[in-house]
Design a protein around this motif. Structure first.
Motif, PDB file in Angstrom:
ATOM      1  N   ARG A  32      11.105  -1.190   7.907  1.00 10.55           N
ATOM      2  CA  ARG A  32      10.123  -0.566   8.801  1.00 10.55           C
ATOM      3  C   ARG A  32       9.381   0.587   8.113  1.00 10.55           C
ATOM      4  O   ARG A  32       8.417   1.117   8.662  1.00 10.55           O
ATOM      5  CB  ARG A  32      10.813  -0.004  10.052  1.00 10.55           C
ATOM      6  CG  ARG A  32      11.455  -1.031  10.956  1.00 10.55           C
ATOM      7  CD  ARG A  32      12.206  -0.319  12.065  1.00 10.55           C
ATOM      8  NE  ARG A  32      12.983  -1.211  12.888  1.00 10.55           N
ATOM      9  CZ  ARG A  32      12.775  -1.403  14.194  1.00 10.55           C
ATOM     10  NH1 ARG A  32      11.786  -0.761  14.789  1.00 10.55           N
ATOM     11  NH2 ARG A  32      13.540  -2.219  14.876  1.00 10.55           N
ATOM     12  N   ARG A  33       9.873   0.984   6.944  1.00  6.93           N
ATOM     13  CA  ARG A  33       9.336   2.159   6.272  1.00  6.93           C
ATOM     14  C   ARG A  33       8.176   1.786   5.357  1.00  6.93           C
ATOM     15  O   ARG A  33       8.262   0.826   4.590  1.00  6.93           O
ATOM     16  CB  ARG A  33      10.408   2.836   5.410  1.00  6.93           C
ATOM     17  CG  ARG A  33      11.751   3.046   6.105  1.00  6.93           C
ATOM     18  CD  ARG A  33      11.892   4.429   6.661  1.00  6.93           C
ATOM     19  NE  ARG A  33      11.222   4.643   7.914  1.00  6.93           N
ATOM     20  CZ  ARG A  33      11.703   4.247   9.104  1.00  6.93           C
ATOM     21  NH1 ARG A  33      12.832   3.598   9.197  1.00  6.93           N
ATOM     22  NH2 ARG A  33      11.044   4.533  10.209  1.00  6.93           N
ATOM     23  N   PRO A  34       7.110   2.581   5.374  1.00 11.50           N
ATOM     24  CA  PRO A  34       6.071   2.389   4.364  1.00 11.50           C
ATOM     25  C   PRO A  34       6.575   2.881   3.010  1.00 11.50           C
ATOM     26  O   PRO A  34       7.295   3.876   2.932  1.00 11.50           O
ATOM     27  CB  PRO A  34       4.914   3.258   4.876  1.00 11.50           C
ATOM     28  CG  PRO A  34       5.531   4.236   5.817  1.00 11.50           C
ATOM     29  CD  PRO A  34       6.760   3.599   6.371  1.00 11.50           C
ATOM     30  N   PHE A  35       6.234   2.161   1.939  1.00  7.10           N
ATOM     31  CA  PHE A  35       6.617   2.538   0.578  1.00  7.10           C
ATOM     32  C   PHE A  35       5.372   3.055  -0.140  1.00  7.10           C
ATOM     33  O   PHE A  35       4.322   2.420  -0.108  1.00  7.10           O
ATOM     34  CB  PHE A  35       7.178   1.337  -0.177  1.00  7.10           C
ATOM     35  CG  PHE A  35       8.641   1.109   0.047  1.00  7.10           C
ATOM     36  CD1 PHE A  35       9.549   1.300  -0.979  1.00  7.10           C
ATOM     37  CD2 PHE A  35       9.122   0.715   1.291  1.00  7.10           C
ATOM     38  CE1 PHE A  35      10.904   1.095  -0.779  1.00  7.10           C
ATOM     39  CE2 PHE A  35      10.467   0.499   1.500  1.00  7.10           C
ATOM     40  CZ  PHE A  35      11.365   0.693   0.457  1.00  7.10           C
ATOM     41  N   VAL A  36       5.519   4.193  -0.804  1.00  8.66           N
ATOM     42  CA  VAL A  36       4.394   4.784  -1.525  1.00  8.66           C
ATOM     43  C   VAL A  36       4.783   5.021  -2.976  1.00  8.66           C
ATOM     44  O   VAL A  36       5.757   5.725  -3.255  1.00  8.66           O
ATOM     45  CB  VAL A  36       3.964   6.125  -0.890  1.00  8.66           C
ATOM     46  CG1 VAL A  36       2.819   6.741  -1.689  1.00  8.66           C
ATOM     47  CG2 VAL A  36       3.571   5.932   0.565  1.00  8.66           C
ATOM     48  N   GLU A  37       4.048   4.405  -3.899  1.00  3.49           N
ATOM     49  CA  GLU A  37       4.281   4.630  -5.328  1.00  3.49           C
ATOM     50  C   GLU A  37       3.540   5.886  -5.743  1.00  3.49           C
ATOM     51  O   GLU A  37       2.347   6.023  -5.505  1.00  3.49           O
ATOM     52  CB  GLU A  37       3.786   3.425  -6.125  1.00  3.49           C
ATOM     53  CG  GLU A  37       3.987   3.571  -7.628  1.00  3.49           C
ATOM     54  CD  GLU A  37       3.506   2.355  -8.397  1.00  3.49           C
ATOM     55  OE1 GLU A  37       2.632   2.532  -9.272  1.00  3.49           O
ATOM     56  OE2 GLU A  37       3.994   1.239  -8.101  1.00  3.49           O
ATOM     57  N   THR A  38       4.242   6.814  -6.360  1.00  3.96           N
ATOM     58  CA  THR A  38       3.621   8.069  -6.766  1.00  3.96           C
ATOM     59  C   THR A  38       4.403   8.710  -7.902  1.00  3.96           C
ATOM     60  O   THR A  38       5.634   8.573  -7.971  1.00  3.96           O
ATOM     61  CB  THR A  38       3.553   9.059  -5.577  1.00  3.96           C
ATOM     62  OG1 THR A  38       3.011  10.301  -6.040  1.00  3.96           O
ATOM     63  CG2 THR A  38       4.926   9.319  -4.985  1.00  3.96           C
ATOM     64  N   ARG A  39       3.701   9.398  -8.766  1.00  5.16           N
ATOM     65  CA  ARG A  39       4.360  10.154  -9.826  1.00  5.16           C
ATOM     66  C   ARG A  39       4.485  11.625  -9.452  1.00  5.16           C
ATOM     67  O   ARG A  39       4.859  12.454 -10.275  1.00  5.16           O
ATOM     68  CB  ARG A  39       3.614   9.973 -11.147  1.00  5.16           C
ATOM     69  CG  ARG A  39       3.807   8.572 -11.735  1.00  5.16           C
ATOM     70  CD  ARG A  39       3.093   8.392 -13.067  1.00  5.16           C
ATOM     71  NE  ARG A  39       3.495   7.128 -13.693  1.00  5.16           N
ATOM     72  CZ  ARG A  39       2.954   5.949 -13.422  1.00  5.16           C
ATOM     73  NH1 ARG A  39       1.978   5.868 -12.509  1.00  5.16           N
ATOM     74  NH2 ARG A  39       3.371   4.852 -14.029  1.00  5.16           N
ATOM     75  N   GLU A  40       4.182  11.946  -8.206  1.00  4.56           N
ATOM     76  CA  GLU A  40       4.315  13.326  -7.738  1.00  4.56           C
ATOM     77  C   GLU A  40       5.754  13.660  -7.356  1.00  4.56           C
ATOM     78  O   GLU A  40       6.085  14.810  -7.115  1.00  4.56           O
ATOM     79  CB  GLU A  40       3.380  13.574  -6.548  1.00  4.56           C
ATOM     80  CG  GLU A  40       1.905  13.524  -6.938  1.00  4.56           C
ATOM     81  CD  GLU A  40       0.985  13.856  -5.788  1.00  4.56           C
ATOM     82  OE1 GLU A  40       1.490  14.269  -4.718  1.00  4.56           O
ATOM     83  OE2 GLU A  40      -0.239  13.707  -5.948  1.00  4.56           O
ATOM     84  N   VAL A  41       6.616  12.641  -7.264  1.00  2.00           N
ATOM     85  CA  VAL A  41       8.047  12.891  -7.072  1.00  2.00           C
ATOM     86  C   VAL A  41       8.752  12.411  -8.337  1.00  2.00           C
ATOM     87  O   VAL A  41       8.352  11.421  -8.942  1.00  2.00           O
ATOM     88  CB  VAL A  41       8.609  12.154  -5.835  1.00  2.00           C
ATOM     89  CG1 VAL A  41       7.895  12.603  -4.571  1.00  2.00           C
ATOM     90  CG2 VAL A  41       8.519  10.645  -5.990  1.00  2.00           C
TER      91      VAL A  41
END
Length: 204
Positions: free
Chosen positions: A29-38
């Motif tokens: 149910r969760r949206p997944f976000v690819e990021t290099r900020e984490v």
């Protein structure tokens, strides 16, 4: 036509669906976000999951299973909504201690090296663990000598109004109840998972 090779992320999610239906019901149910900020993995107050592709590329499929389950248990524990005025990093490490010990008992994936390790934390509350940790910048006493993996938990309770926190908390509880029912129907709601569900749905 060439068949696209499944990524480790896809493989990990598929394994979670097969082996851990309680976690899968909440995870999907969760949206997944690819990021290099984490730097590694993270989840915010509204339970959106973030992942750094460079970090994910260093993990085996089973380690990624563990990491995704870890994020889901931050959601289950509503850690981002419970931080209050506490030290954010210290609270996150306390939550990590509780989660990691819980995942060990449930045998969900393979531990990521260098994570918070406080045996016995699964039988305690995050608040109690937090109170025992040293003050300062989160502290590292009792966490192990090589802590280099710690995820991020958004400081949700400070970014949302009290009404928003109540609404999000209520939505998460509904999802937890539905996930527990789905896992129970498959005979995969272990004793400890059942206890956690009961604790979350009947908070004292």
């Amino acid at each position: 036509m060439a068949i696209k090779k499944a990524s480790n992320m896809d493989k990990a999610r598929s394994l979670i669906v097969l082996d851990h239906p309680f976690v899968a019901s909440i995870l999907l149910r969760r949206p997944f976000v690819e990021t290099r900020e984490v730097p590694t993995l993270a989840v915010d107050g509204k339970a959106c999951i973030y992942y750094n592709p460079d970090f994910v590329a260093t993990l085996t499929v089973q380690q990624l299973v563990w990491g995704l389950c870890h994020e889901v248990f931050h959601v289950v524990g509503q850690h981002a909504l419970r931080v209050g005025t506490r030290n954010h990093k210290k609270w996150n490490w306390a939550g990590d201690a509780w989660i990691n010990d819980t995942l060990d008992e449930a045998k969900m994936g393979e531990r990521i090296p260098g994570c918070v390790d406080m045996p016995g934390s699964k039988d305690d509350t995050v608040e109690n663990i937090y109170d025992r940790l040293p003050d300062g910048d989160g502290g590292s006493g009792g966490l192990g000598n090589d802590v280099h993996f710690t995820d991020g938990v958004g400081d949700g309770s400070k970014q949302m109004t009290k009404d928003e926190v109540r609404t999000v908390s209520g939505e998460i509880k509904v999802q937890i109840a539905e996930a527990a029912q789905a896992a129970k129907m498959q005979g995969k709601l272990s004793g400890r998972l059942a206890e956690i569900v009961a604790e979350v749905l009947d908070v004292k």
